[in-house]
Write an enzyme that holds these catalytic residues in place. Structure first.
Site, PDB file in Angstrom:
ATOM      1  N   SER A  42       0.854  -1.177   0.000  1.00  0.00           N
ATOM      2  CA  SER A  42       0.000   0.000   0.000  1.00  0.00           C
ATOM      3  C   SER A  42       0.893   1.231   0.000  1.00  0.00           C
ATOM      4  O   SER A  42       1.712   1.404   0.910  1.00  0.00           O
ATOM      5  CB  SER A  42      -0.892  -0.034   1.247  1.00  0.00           C
ATOM      6  OG  SER A  42      -1.618   1.167   1.378  1.00  0.00           O
ATOM      7  N   LYS A  47      -1.220  -0.851  -4.218  1.00  0.00           N
ATOM      8  CA  LYS A  47      -2.412  -0.054  -3.913  1.00  0.00           C
ATOM      9  C   LYS A  47      -1.957   1.389  -3.793  1.00  0.00           C
ATOM     10  O   LYS A  47      -1.004   1.686  -3.077  1.00  0.00           O
ATOM     11  CB  LYS A  47      -3.000  -0.551  -2.591  1.00  0.00           C
ATOM     12  CG  LYS A  47      -4.052   0.338  -1.967  1.00  0.00           C
ATOM     13  CD  LYS A  47      -4.813  -0.429  -0.897  1.00  0.00           C
ATOM     14  CE  LYS A  47      -4.836   0.291   0.437  1.00  0.00           C
ATOM     15  NZ  LYS A  47      -5.583  -0.480   1.473  1.00  0.00           N
ATOM     16  N   LYS A  85      -2.991   5.239  -2.714  1.00  0.00           N
ATOM     17  CA  LYS A  85      -3.952   6.055  -1.970  1.00  0.00           C
ATOM     18  C   LYS A  85      -4.339   7.232  -2.854  1.00  0.00           C
ATOM     19  O   LYS A  85      -3.476   7.861  -3.488  1.00  0.00           O
ATOM     20  CB  LYS A  85      -3.302   6.560  -0.674  1.00  0.00           C
ATOM     21  CG  LYS A  85      -3.004   5.453   0.324  1.00  0.00           C
ATOM     22  CD  LYS A  85      -4.273   4.919   0.955  1.00  0.00           C
ATOM     23  CE  LYS A  85      -3.959   3.982   2.121  1.00  0.00           C
ATOM     24  NZ  LYS A  85      -5.202   3.457   2.750  1.00  0.00           N
ATOM     25  N   ASP A 143      -7.283   3.305  -3.086  1.00  0.00           N
ATOM     26  CA  ASP A 143      -7.999   3.397  -1.802  1.00  0.00           C
ATOM     27  C   ASP A 143      -8.223   4.867  -1.475  1.00  0.00           C
ATOM     28  O   ASP A 143      -7.262   5.632  -1.337  1.00  0.00           O
ATOM     29  CB  ASP A 143      -7.160   2.724  -0.706  1.00  0.00           C
ATOM     30  CG  ASP A 143      -7.890   2.652   0.636  1.00  0.00           C
ATOM     31  OD1 ASP A 143      -9.044   3.098   0.724  1.00  0.00           O
ATOM     32  OD2 ASP A 143      -7.276   2.139   1.605  1.00  0.00           O
ATOM     33  N   GLU A 160     -11.331   1.099  -3.392  1.00  0.00           N
ATOM     34  CA  GLU A 160     -11.614   0.802  -1.990  1.00  0.00           C
ATOM     35  C   GLU A 160     -12.192   2.039  -1.294  1.00  0.00           C
ATOM     36  O   GLU A 160     -11.634   3.125  -1.378  1.00  0.00           O
ATOM     37  CB  GLU A 160     -10.298   0.362  -1.326  1.00  0.00           C
ATOM     38  CG  GLU A 160     -10.411  -0.051   0.130  1.00  0.00           C
ATOM     39  CD  GLU A 160      -9.062  -0.520   0.710  1.00  0.00           C
ATOM     40  OE1 GLU A 160      -8.131  -0.833  -0.059  1.00  0.00           O
ATOM     41  OE2 GLU A 160      -8.942  -0.547   1.945  1.00  0.00           O
ATOM     42  N   ASP A 219     -13.980  -1.080   3.134  1.00  0.00           N
ATOM     43  CA  ASP A 219     -13.036  -1.243   4.248  1.00  0.00           C
ATOM     44  C   ASP A 219     -13.719  -0.667   5.490  1.00  0.00           C
ATOM     45  O   ASP A 219     -14.426  -1.370   6.225  1.00  0.00           O
ATOM     46  CB  ASP A 219     -11.713  -0.522   3.904  1.00  0.00           C
ATOM     47  CG  ASP A 219     -10.711  -0.437   5.058  1.00  0.00           C
ATOM     48  OD1 ASP A 219     -11.019  -0.893   6.164  1.00  0.00           O
ATOM     49  OD2 ASP A 219      -9.604   0.126   4.863  1.00  0.00           O
ATOM     50  N   LYS A 244     -10.294  -6.435   7.915  1.00  0.00           N
ATOM     51  CA  LYS A 244      -9.288  -6.128   8.939  1.00  0.00           C
ATOM     52  C   LYS A 244      -9.842  -6.657  10.240  1.00  0.00           C
ATOM     53  O   LYS A 244     -10.872  -6.158  10.722  1.00  0.00           O
ATOM     54  CB  LYS A 244      -9.067  -4.619   9.054  1.00  0.00           C
ATOM     55  CG  LYS A 244      -8.362  -4.025   7.853  1.00  0.00           C
ATOM     56  CD  LYS A 244      -8.114  -2.550   8.059  1.00  0.00           C
ATOM     57  CE  LYS A 244      -7.474  -1.957   6.814  1.00  0.00           C
ATOM     58  NZ  LYS A 244      -7.424  -0.491   6.868  1.00  0.00           N
ATOM     59  N   GLY A 304      -4.404  -4.087   6.143  1.00  0.00           N
ATOM     60  CA  GLY A 304      -3.337  -3.849   7.108  1.00  0.00           C
ATOM     61  C   GLY A 304      -3.497  -2.525   7.815  1.00  0.00           C
ATOM     62  O   GLY A 304      -4.214  -1.632   7.339  1.00  0.00           O
TER      63      GLY A 304
HETATM   64  O1  OSB Z   1      -7.203   2.116   4.562  1.00  0.00           O
HETATM   65  O2  OSB Z   1      -6.230   0.278   4.298  1.00  0.00           O
HETATM   66  C1  OSB Z   1      -6.256   1.389   4.819  1.00  0.00           C
HETATM   67  C2  OSB Z   1      -3.100   1.933   6.915  1.00  0.00           C
HETATM   68  C3  OSB Z   1      -3.612   2.581   8.010  1.00  0.00           C
HETATM   69  C4  OSB Z   1      -4.963   2.868   8.039  1.00  0.00           C
HETATM   70  C5  OSB Z   1      -5.782   2.507   6.959  1.00  0.00           C
HETATM   71  C6  OSB Z   1      -5.275   1.835   5.866  1.00  0.00           C
HETATM   72  C7  OSB Z   1      -3.898   1.581   5.835  1.00  0.00           C
HETATM   73  C8  OSB Z   1      -3.223   0.955   4.702  1.00  0.00           C
HETATM   74  C9  OSB Z   1      -1.865   0.325   4.970  1.00  0.00           C
HETATM   75  O3  OSB Z   1      -3.623   1.017   3.566  1.00  0.00           O
HETATM   76  C10 OSB Z   1      -1.869  -1.138   4.873  1.00  0.00           C
HETATM   77  C11 OSB Z   1      -0.605  -1.744   5.428  1.00  0.00           C
HETATM   78  O4  OSB Z   1       0.360  -1.883   4.664  1.00  0.00           O
HETATM   79  O5  OSB Z   1      -0.565  -2.103   6.621  1.00  0.00           O
HETATM   80 MG    MG Z   2      -8.481   1.037   3.248  1.00  0.00          MG
END
Ligand code: OSB
Ligand code: MG
Length: 374
Positions: free
Chosen positions: A140, A166, A168, A193, A218, A243, A267, A295
């Site tokens: 990510s 992924k 952001k 995302d 996402e 999510d 999660k 994650g």
């Molecule tokens: O939205 O998935 C998310 C990290 C912190 C809070 C929200 C998110 C995330 C990530 C990181 O996208 C995922 C990871 O590599 O742990």
């Molecule tokens: Mg997310």
């Protein structure tokens, strides 16, 4: 198993690189670590709440309060048979799933050690095909200061062997960025995302992602919303993933009933723990959704537990479970490494979580610590 004592640590570790999303930016990552002591065994859980209430309303400080003042007193001195017992013990505490999941994770570690099986084996017990040995993973990538910089970051991860990225996104930092990434990597599995940064007024923007061949979009809309996502769903071609909106198996059921998504990012902390995450998995499989494990920038303790969940048969898409060196160097456990030949991480097989905690390193990063009174 009598729960004799529970220790709680508030730790703070620098991330290897800044992680920016539509809701904020993190460079220093705080979290809580809990240790259960029972009948000569030590078991670990991680609370993934952050310093600020950007992703969830919970923070390390609210979680410290809920865990110390309500959840630990509901556990210490009691006989634990199975991790599922905790749902009943915690019934008097509404919400606060990240706090609850921390102790539930430790309960899985403890009971798996007692049973002489790995966390993954214990979780996968109800299924005909046991836990998979390796889990498909991606990375990510936070919001960077420019498109060129983003392409550079993607490149460094591809070189390391990651097979899915992924990105952001947020308003003003979306279609152009993704178009450039797609042009640079025509065949790469890319997903985006939004962390709830859009509304239904932005449908036209989200439709411009349709021809970029994305694995999924996402959580574009509200962090508690299911209904508006069900209205967006038929208007876009990109598979839609939830999510933030899925806080329980019931929420997954509502999303399925409303046809609000194609995919769920599961999660375990967000749904209060691994037993509930497995229920979301089962509902998703039954409804024909695709699933993957998300994650929260976990340490090696939480990472081992993510891998255990992702080893279940319904998790068919690559998870946000990157190698430890994408987050913390050093970490408080031995590092998890990427298998670059197939973009996987190997699921631990030793009893329980199967990780060794580096107590000296844990001590070094600890800001505050408490021990339950008997
Ligand atoms: O939205 O998935 C998310 C990290 C912190 C809070 C929200 C998110 C995330 C990530 C990181 O996208 C995922 C990871 O590599 O742990
Ligand atoms: Mg997310």
């Amino acid at each position: 198993m009598k729960i004799e004592r529970i220790d709680l640590y508030h730790i703070s570790q620098p991330l290897v690189s800044n992680f920016a999303t539509s809701f904020g930016s993190q460079r220093q990552r705080d979290c809580l670590i809990a240790t259960l002591h029972s009948e000569g065994l030590t078991a670990w859980g991680e609370c993934v709440a952050t310093n600020d209430p950007g992703y969830s309303y919970e923070t390390v400080y609210t979680a410290w309060h809920i865990i110390s003042d309500f959840l630990i007193p509901a556990m210490v001195g009691r006989e634990l048979q199975e991790p599922e017992d905790l749902a009943g013990w915690f019934k008097h505490v509404r919400g606060h799933p990240l706090a609850k999941a921390c102790l539930e994770q430790a309960a899985w570690d403890l009971t798996a050690q007692r049973d002489g099986v790995s966390f993954a084996q214990k979780l996968a017990a109800p299924y005909a095909d046991g836990p998979r040995e390796r889990v498909k993973v991606g990375v990510s990538i936070g919001i960077q200061s420019s498109v060129m910089e983003t392409i550079g970051v993607i490149e460094t991860y591809l070189v390391q062997g990651y097979g899915r990225v992924k990105l952001k996104i947020k308003p003003g930092h979306d279609v152009g960025l993704v178009r450039a990434a797609r042009a640079a990597y025509p065949d790469l599995p890319i997903m985006v995302d939004a962390n709830s940064a859009y509304t239904l007024d932005d449908v036209a923007t989200l439709q411009r992602l349709d021809d970029l061949d994305l694995l999924m979009l996402e959580q574009p809309l509200g962090y508690e919303d299911i209904y508006d996502h069900s209205l967006l769903h038929p208007q876009i071609q990109t598979p839609l993933c939830l999510d933030e909106s899925i806080h329980s198996a019931d929420h997954a059921r509502y999303a399925i009933a409303l046809d609000a998504c194609d995919i769920i990012n599961v999660k375990p902390a967000r749904v209060g723990g691994w037993a509930e995450a497995r229920r979301v998995h089962d509902l998703g499989v039954q409804a024909g959704l695709s699933l993957w494990v998300g994650g929260m920038l976990e340490t090696g303790i939480g990472r081992a537990a993510q891998l255990a969940l992702a080893s279940l048969p319904g998790f068919t898409l690559p998870g946000d479970i990157s190698a430890s060196n994408r987050y913390y160097v050093p970490d408080i456990t031995a590092p998890f490494r990427l298998n670059p030949e197939d973009s996987t991480i190997t699921v631990p097989t030793k009893p329980g979580l199967g990780v060794e905690v580096d107590l000296a390193q844990l001590e070094r990063v600890t800001l505050r610590r408490s021990t339950s009174k008997q």
